[in-house]
Write a protein that holds these residues in place. Structure first.
Motif, PDB file in Angstrom:
ATOM      1  N   CYS A 171       0.830  -1.275   0.042  1.00 36.98           N
ATOM      2  CA  CYS A 171      -0.045   0.078   0.019  1.00 36.98           C
ATOM      3  C   CYS A 171       0.657   1.233  -0.013  1.00 36.98           C
ATOM      4  N   PHE A 172       1.831   1.317   0.941  1.00 35.64           N
ATOM      5  CA  PHE A 172       2.846   2.468   0.825  1.00 35.64           C
ATOM      6  C   PHE A 172       3.346   2.524  -0.474  1.00 35.64           C
ATOM      7  N   VAL A 173       4.149   1.349  -0.977  1.00 36.99           N
ATOM      8  CA  VAL A 173       4.885   1.566  -2.191  1.00 36.99           C
ATOM      9  C   VAL A 173       3.705   2.217  -3.401  1.00 36.99           C
ATOM     10  N   SER A 174       2.441   1.648  -3.361  1.00 34.95           N
ATOM     11  CA  SER A 174       1.804   2.116  -4.489  1.00 34.95           C
ATOM     12  C   SER A 174       1.206   3.554  -4.290  1.00 34.95           C
ATOM     13  N   PHE A 175       1.088   4.007  -3.078  1.00 35.73           N
ATOM     14  CA  PHE A 175       0.731   5.161  -2.866  1.00 35.73           C
ATOM     15  C   PHE A 175       1.673   6.213  -3.347  1.00 35.73           C
ATOM     16  N   PHE A 176       3.151   5.807  -2.946  1.00 35.11           N
ATOM     17  CA  PHE A 176       4.288   6.597  -3.665  1.00 35.11           C
ATOM     18  C   PHE A 176       4.353   6.699  -4.848  1.00 35.11           C
ATOM     19  N   CYS A 177       4.294   5.824  -5.525  1.00 32.17           N
ATOM     20  CA  CYS A 177       4.024   5.845  -6.964  1.00 32.17           C
ATOM     21  C   CYS A 177       3.021   6.712  -7.457  1.00 32.17           C
ATOM     22  N   LEU A 178       1.911   6.499  -7.039  1.00 34.56           N
ATOM     23  CA  LEU A 178       0.643   7.310  -7.511  1.00 34.56           C
ATOM     24  C   LEU A 178       0.970   8.923  -7.279  1.00 34.56           C
ATOM     25  N   HIS A 179       1.315   9.053  -6.290  1.00 38.95           N
ATOM     26  CA  HIS A 179       1.615  10.410  -5.689  1.00 38.95           C
ATOM     27  C   HIS A 179       2.619  10.990  -6.775  1.00 38.95           C
ATOM     28  N   ALA A 180       3.684  10.180  -6.650  1.00 38.88           N
ATOM     29  CA  ALA A 180       4.861  10.807  -7.735  1.00 38.88           C
ATOM     30  C   ALA A 180       4.291  11.022  -9.058  1.00 38.88           C
ATOM     31  N   TRP A 181       3.372   9.908  -9.722  1.00 39.38           N
ATOM     32  CA  TRP A 181       2.978  10.078 -10.892  1.00 39.38           C
ATOM     33  C   TRP A 181       1.969  11.373 -11.053  1.00 39.38           C
ATOM     34  N   LEU A 182       1.272  11.813 -10.141  1.00 35.51           N
ATOM     35  CA  LEU A 182       0.487  12.925  -9.936  1.00 35.51           C
ATOM     36  C   LEU A 182       1.172  14.306 -10.225  1.00 35.51           C
ATOM     37  N   LEU A 183       2.327  14.251  -9.213  1.00 34.12           N
ATOM     38  CA  LEU A 183       3.194  15.292  -9.406  1.00 34.12           C
ATOM     39  C   LEU A 183       3.926  15.435 -10.825  1.00 34.12           C
ATOM     40  N   SER A 184       4.251  14.680 -11.307  1.00 32.31           N
ATOM     41  CA  SER A 184       4.721  14.608 -12.639  1.00 32.31           C
ATOM     42  C   SER A 184       4.107  15.460 -13.709  1.00 32.31           C
ATOM     43  N   GLY A 185       2.640  15.260 -13.495  1.00 31.21           N
ATOM     44  CA  GLY A 185       1.761  15.942 -14.469  1.00 31.21           C
ATOM     45  C   GLY A 185       1.706  14.857 -15.688  1.00 31.21           C
ATOM     46  N   GLU A 186       2.355  13.723 -15.687  1.00 32.04           N
ATOM     47  CA  GLU A 186       1.726  12.766 -16.724  1.00 32.04           C
ATOM     48  C   GLU A 186       0.673  12.036 -16.857  1.00 32.04           C
ATOM     49  N   SER A 187      -0.170  12.175 -15.833  1.00 29.01           N
ATOM     50  CA  SER A 187      -1.473  11.438 -15.650  1.00 29.01           C
ATOM     51  C   SER A 187      -2.453  12.259 -16.620  1.00 29.01           C
ATOM     52  N   ARG A 188      -3.159  11.456 -17.425  1.00 27.34           N
ATOM     53  CA  ARG A 188      -4.279  12.069 -18.408  1.00 27.34           C
ATOM     54  C   ARG A 188      -5.454  12.354 -17.494  1.00 27.34           C
ATOM     55  N   TYR A 189      -5.811  11.890 -16.453  1.00 30.13           N
ATOM     56  CA  TYR A 189      -6.949  12.178 -15.588  1.00 30.13           C
ATOM     57  C   TYR A 189      -6.461  12.578 -14.107  1.00 30.13           C
ATOM     58  N   PRO A 190      -5.823  13.614 -14.209  1.00 29.49           N
ATOM     59  CA  PRO A 190      -5.167  13.790 -12.781  1.00 29.49           C
ATOM     60  C   PRO A 190      -6.000  13.950 -11.711  1.00 29.49           C
ATOM     61  N   MET A 191      -7.130  14.740 -12.062  1.00 27.63           N
ATOM     62  CA  MET A 191      -8.091  15.054 -10.941  1.00 27.63           C
ATOM     63  C   MET A 191      -8.932  13.685 -10.422  1.00 27.63           C
ATOM     64  N   LEU A 192      -9.152  12.870 -11.488  1.00 32.01           N
ATOM     65  CA  LEU A 192      -9.926  11.334 -10.827  1.00 32.01           C
ATOM     66  C   LEU A 192      -8.785  10.832  -9.963  1.00 32.01           C
ATOM     67  N   TRP A 193      -7.491  10.683 -10.151  1.00 30.76           N
ATOM     68  CA  TRP A 193      -6.347  10.199  -9.313  1.00 30.76           C
ATOM     69  C   TRP A 193      -6.256  10.766  -8.136  1.00 30.76           C
ATOM     70  N   SER A 194      -6.364  12.037  -7.979  1.00 30.57           N
ATOM     71  CA  SER A 194      -6.075  12.527  -7.168  1.00 30.57           C
ATOM     72  C   SER A 194      -7.299  12.539  -5.831  1.00 30.57           C
ATOM     73  N   VAL A 195      -8.581  12.551  -6.648  1.00 29.85           N
ATOM     74  CA  VAL A 195      -9.795  11.879  -5.495  1.00 29.85           C
ATOM     75  C   VAL A 195      -9.520  10.377  -5.021  1.00 29.85           C
ATOM     76  N   VAL A 196      -8.987   9.678  -5.877  1.00 27.74           N
ATOM     77  CA  VAL A 196      -9.031   8.397  -5.666  1.00 27.74           C
ATOM     78  C   VAL A 196      -7.850   7.951  -4.322  1.00 27.74           C
TER      79      VAL A 196
END
Length: 599
Positions: A171-196
């Motif tokens: 859970c920790f590593v997955s959260f780190f990965c997704l949070h880092a991905w959000l910060l990178s700006g590479e997500s196509r649906y950043p608001m959705l993943w932010s809410v998730v």
């Protein structure tokens, strides 16, 4: 020409993302197979440590005598429900199959390793300019897989709580990965993943995180703050705010419902001057099992390794910041998390010296820092231009780093493979201790549990036919089924008094041996207890004043009627002059326990 073309095709194949990912998957599968072979060799099928206490609490919680709040709280900073949920599932679905749960731990470790390898391959794809670069990338993937599965973490490979704790890391590593991905700006649906992530955060903190929440949240918040600092500003910085707010809100609830520090921490006995050195020992324990390392090297080498890990990670991180923080920020999450864990472990266990912080159970969290150091150091060395250093220097340095880590952990693999049969014997002894209802403090020490918790856990296992008792109804012996006949006083809070002669009836459906705990007050004379079965004496016992004696009553079954005869032992020196009612009282029976043969 054909040979040259074939060589180029092979190089292109090695550089392709599919091959890089495939190589990582093969490495994970190979180490996963070795993991299962180790389990077959060590055969960890015994329930021990905190699991015995949790089993008793689970039984109370299901019976309604323990509240959900207390079951979640556990009386310390390790508040959460992940251990309890997995134990409940194991009891309900598999009748407490410890070996199966330990085997499933390998699946979760594979998930953690694959996430890290996929993230590494994605981050490194732009640096695959040559066959050497591709070979280094594969080397790092193999190292990541080997570190995740390293037998330096053997304790949580052989303990059923290892599965929920590795799920915590997942859970920790997955959260780190997704949070880092959000910060990178590479997500196509950043608001959705932010809410998730915002919805997921309370689950991680309140159910899974336990005492590791401090380090986990600290690492996330540090990277979120870094994302707003101008030199290292991240494109998707605003999308990471909502998950952080959710983390802090959940953490506030976590703190409000319990204490801030672990109840086991004794800060007064911790020498602050030794804290930095002990922290280095904690970090250095990630290079292998300390027991394996110290067989050929002095123990201070572990502290040196910790210092090397710290300095290398610091230099590589500063280089990364100087370049404007390009690429994935995930390795920084991992490094910060492990560093904070090392500090917290030092605070909690540093008073016991280096050995207290190098326990195998801490490896799974600290090794994430070593993975982060290997990742960012490799990336920074490979980014050095030919104008700065000769082209071969970074390559040699990377392979030297991977070789040092690999050799030290190969030593651990060799050490643990040889130790496997001895660990199997230890687990067999643990099961015998449980079958015998944890007869003494030595048995409790073997189970690494307070004797009260160990006995209660063993009793629940027998009553509910769990684990080693499964499929053996003849071992389902309840101490409550022991019936009192003539010659006994009325029950009291402390137990029940035997007069000078009394009858007991053991349950006829049980094939185990029963043991009675008998106590004689210090003001009484020494007692001699004679156990008679079918009119014949089967055993005699001396009860010394002021002490509790375990009196073996024999095996239950069809001939289960017993007669106990208590009399003063005339050849023993009295402890005192006696009391007025001593002639009417034999001994106080404070309880019964059961001892069973190994099925």
């Amino acid at each position: 020409m054909t040979t040259l073309s074939t060589t180029r095709n092979l190089i292109d194949l090695w550089k392709s993302p599919r091959f890089q990912i495939g190589a990582g998957i093969v490495a994970v599968m190979a180490f996963a197979l070795m993991h299962q072979l180790y389990l077959v060799r060590a055969h960890p099928d015994a329930l021990y440590m905190d699991s015995l206490r949790l089993l008793f609490q689970l039984d109370q919680w299901e019976a309604g005598t323990l509240s959900t709040s207390d079951f979640w709280g556990q009386g310390s900073s390790h508040r959460g429900f992940v251990n309890q949920l997995f134990l409940l599932a194991n009891v309900s679905l598999f009748d407490l199959d410890v070996m199966l749960i330990n085997q499933l731990t390998g699946v979760v470790i594979a998930a953690v390793a694959l996430i890290l390898i996929l993230a590494w391959c994605r981050d490194n794809r732009r640096q695959l300019n040559s066959f050497g670069d591709a070979l280094i990338a594969v080397g790092v993937s193999v190292t990541v897989a080997g570190l995740c599965y390293s037998w330096a973490g053997f304790e949580l490979f052989t303990l059923d709580l290892g599965l929920p704790l590795w799920v915590k890391n997942l859970c920790f590593v997955s959260f780190f990965c997704l949070h880092a991905w959000l910060l990178s700006g590479e997500s196509r649906y950043p608001m959705l993943w932010s809410v998730v992530l915002a919805l997921w955060a309370p689950v991680v903190v309140l159910v899974v995180g336990m005492g590791w929440n401090y380090s986990f949240i600290g690492a996330v918040l540090a990277l979120q703050v870094l994302a707003f600092i101008p030199p290292w500003r991240a494109t998707g910085r605003w999308y990471g705010v909502l998950p952080c707010v959710s983390l802090l809100a959940a953490f506030g609830v976590y703190l409000a419902l319990g204490t801030v520090t672990d109840a086991a921490v004794d800060i007064d006995t911790l020498d602050l001057a030794d804290t930095p050195l002990i922290t280095l020992y904690a970090l250095g324990s990630t290079v292998g099992n300390p027991a394996a390392i110290t067989q050929i090297l002095p123990v201070w080498v572990i502290a040196v390794a910790g210092a090397g890990m710290l300095v290398t990670g610091l230099i590589a991180s500063l280089s990364w910041l100087r370049r404007g923080a390009p690429g994935s920020r995930l390795p920084i999450y991992l490094i910060l998390y492990a560093a904070l864990v090392a500090v917290s472990v030092t605070i909690a266990r540093g008073a016991d010296g280096p050995g207290g912080v190098m326990a195998s159970r801490y490896y799974m969290d600290l090794v994430l820092g070593l993975i982060g150091v290997v990742w960012i150091t490799t990336r920074e060395l490979c980014s050095l231009g030919a104008a700065k250093v000769p082209a071969k220097v970074p390559v040699v340095m990377v392979w030297a780093m991977l070789a040092v880590v690999g050799v030290l952990h190969l030593g651990t693999y060799y050490y643990e493979w040889r130790a496997g049969p001895y660990r199997a014997l230890a687990f067999a002894d643990m099961n015998r201790a449980l079958l015998n209802s944890v007869p003494d403090e030595n048995a409790a020490a073997l189970l690494q549990s307070p004797i009260a918790h160990a006995r209660k856990g063993a009793e629940i296992m027998r009553e509910r036919q769990l684990s080693i008792f499964e499929g053996h109804p003849e071992l389902q012996c309840l101490t409550e089924d022991v019936a009192y006949g003539q010659g006994w006083r009325r029950p009291e809070k402390q137990g029940r008094w035997l007069k000078t002669e009394g009858e007991l009836l053991l349950p006829s459906t049980c094939s185990c041996d029963f043991v009675a705990s008998m106590y004689v007050p210090g003001v009484f004379h020494t007692r001699r207890i004679e156990v008679r079965r079918d009119g014949e004496a089967s055993s005699q016992w001396l009860l010394l004043p002021g002490k509790t004696t375990m009196v073996e009553l024999g095996k239950a079954g069809s001939k289960s009627a017993l007669r106990l005869i208590a009399a003063p032992a005339p050849d023993q020196t009295p402890a005192a002059a006696g009391t007025a009612d001593e002639p009417e009282l034999g001994a106080l029976v404070t309880g019964f326990s059961v001892r069973c043969a190994v099925p």
